[in-house]
Design a protein around this motif. Structure first.
Motif, mmCIF file in Angstrom:
data_model
loop_
_atom_site.group_PDB
_atom_site.id
_atom_site.type_symbol
_atom_site.label_atom_id
_atom_site.label_comp_id
_atom_site.label_asym_id
_atom_site.label_seq_id
_atom_site.Cartn_x
_atom_site.Cartn_y
_atom_site.Cartn_z
ATOM 1 N N PRO A 60 0.801 -1.305 0.033
ATOM 2 C CA PRO A 60 0.031 -0.122 0.113
ATOM 3 C C PRO A 60 0.873 1.247 0.078
ATOM 4 N N THR A 61 2.056 1.115 0.232
ATOM 5 C CA THR A 61 3.147 2.398 0.238
ATOM 6 C C THR A 61 3.660 2.601 -1.109
ATOM 7 N N LYS A 62 3.120 2.057 -2.032
ATOM 8 C CA LYS A 62 3.686 2.312 -3.542
ATOM 9 C C LYS A 62 3.658 3.644 -3.838
ATOM 10 N N SER A 63 4.558 4.511 -4.656
ATOM 11 C CA SER A 63 4.393 5.681 -5.065
ATOM 12 C C SER A 63 3.006 6.317 -5.664
ATOM 13 N N GLU A 64 2.612 5.002 -6.549
ATOM 14 C CA GLU A 64 1.619 5.453 -7.416
ATOM 15 C C GLU A 64 0.366 5.775 -6.842
ATOM 16 N N TYR A 65 0.245 4.949 -5.465
ATOM 17 C CA TYR A 65 -1.164 5.188 -4.627
ATOM 18 C C TYR A 65 -1.086 6.545 -4.050
ATOM 19 N N LEU A 66 0.084 6.971 -3.592
ATOM 20 C CA LEU A 66 0.271 8.450 -3.193
ATOM 21 C C LEU A 66 -0.032 9.423 -4.165
ATOM 22 N N SER A 67 0.472 9.297 -5.282
ATOM 23 C CA SER A 67 0.209 10.034 -6.443
ATOM 24 C C SER A 67 -0.851 10.261 -6.690
ATOM 25 N N ALA A 68 -1.864 9.199 -6.634
ATOM 26 C CA ALA A 68 -3.207 9.391 -7.049
ATOM 27 C C ALA A 68 -4.049 10.314 -6.008
ATOM 28 N N SER A 69 -3.646 10.175 -4.819
ATOM 29 C CA SER A 69 -4.209 11.214 -3.770
ATOM 30 C C SER A 69 -4.015 12.553 -4.267
ATOM 31 N N TRP A 70 -2.382 13.092 -4.269
ATOM 32 C CA TRP A 70 -2.146 13.957 -4.671
ATOM 33 C C TRP A 70 -2.927 14.763 -5.865
ATOM 34 N N GLU A 71 -3.038 13.858 -6.753
ATOM 35 C CA GLU A 71 -3.582 14.380 -8.090
ATOM 36 C C GLU A 71 -5.205 14.565 -8.023
ATOM 37 N N SER A 72 -5.791 13.820 -7.046
ATOM 38 C CA SER A 72 -7.419 14.030 -6.591
ATOM 39 C C SER A 72 -7.454 15.173 -5.766
ATOM 40 N N GLY A 73 -6.309 15.552 -5.024
ATOM 41 C CA GLY A 73 -6.550 16.577 -4.042
ATOM 42 C C GLY A 73 -7.017 16.140 -2.757
ATOM 43 N N SER A 74 -7.123 14.873 -2.453
ATOM 44 C CA SER A 74 -7.564 14.416 -1.457
ATOM 45 C C SER A 74 -6.948 14.566 -0.078
#
Length: 278
Positions: A60-74
């Protein structure tokens, strides 16, 4: 709509939800008392969502998951919501419980605070269980008041938070009278058991907490769909803690028989209320 997975931590649920959204998989987060559920809106996307879930849980700590949150503004949104929750902490505390929940919580804190300020002996002499038999029934409060005594910060934090969480649920969903009966029944039963099986030197709300644990778990089991319930995983964890106390490997002194009898008292009350449709 289909429940895909239940997360205990909101941050993980939000990260996975954002990732699914980035993959055009329509979903929502639905919050219950203890979990955050990922709901898939479109049944046709369920297989793809399940595949993504397996990969997410593996790392769950892969960068692509964190990037998705950044991109969505969550992340920014959640930071704001958490700040809002912090600013309304007192309001949230008040809303979760009622008069009985808050009264017991505050009494425990006041008594612990008084003890820490150097008033332990007078407080202990007033609230402790009977030292000798026969009992002086003119001091019948002693059957109950050891529940208000706590002897360490860890002791009171553990007990008061569980009391607030579970007691608040019972009071809000089933009323003050039900919680008061549960408190009195489990306190008296657990205190008597600890006295007769071990001795008069004990205290703490943990017998009542285990009464709530037993009550919420069995009541939810016997009344499907009830808002008063406790997940099996949480019940198993607290049951394991009880067992560890009897094995005597915990780093603190534990009133084991108060815990056990409190649990049994809660189970008995849950069974009685369920059978009587109360």
């Amino acid at each position: 709509m289909t429940v895909l997975h239940s997360f205990e931590h909101l941050r993980l649920a939000q990260a996975f939800s954002d990732y699914l959204n980035s993959k055009k998989i329509n979903n929502i987060i639905q919050q219950s008392e203890f979990h955050h559920q990922i709901i898939i809106k479109d049944q046709a996307q369920l297989i793809q969502a399940e595949s993504e879930l397996v990969q997410f849980l593996a790392n769950p700590t892969k960068s692509e998951y964190l990037s998705a949150s950044w991109e969505s503004g969550s992340i920014e949104k959640n930071s704001t919501s958490f700040a809002y929750a912090d600013s309304n902490l007192l309001s949230n505390f008040k809303q979760h419980g009622g008069l009985i929940t808050h009264s017991v919580f505050i009494i425990c804190l006041l008594i612990y605070g008084g003890s820490e300020l150097g008033f332990f002996n007078p407080i202990n002499s007033i609230f402790s269980f009977f030292r000798t038999q026969p009992f002086d029934y003119l001091q019948s409060w002693r059957f109950i008041t050891p529940a208000f005594l706590h002897f360490s910060l860890l002791h009171i934090v553990f007990n008061s938070l569980w009391w607030w969480q579970l007691g608040g649920i019972v009071e809000k969903k089933q009323g003050k009278q039900r919680l008061l009966i549960l408190f009195l029944f489990s306190a008296i039963a657990s205190n008597l058991a600890q006295y007769f099986l071990v001795g008069p030197y004990f205290g703490g709300l943990s017998g009542v907490v285990y009464g709530l644990v037993g009550y919420c778990w069995l009541y939810g089991l016997m009344n499907k769909g009830s808002q008063v319930h406790l997940p099996n995983s949480m019940f198993a964890f607290l049951l394991g803690w009880l067992v560890l106390g009897f094995i005597d490997i915990l780093p603190v002194n534990v009133a084991n028989y108060a815990h056990l009898v409190g649990l049994l008292a809660g189970l008995v009350l849950a069974a009685a209320c369920s059978k009587l449709k109360l």
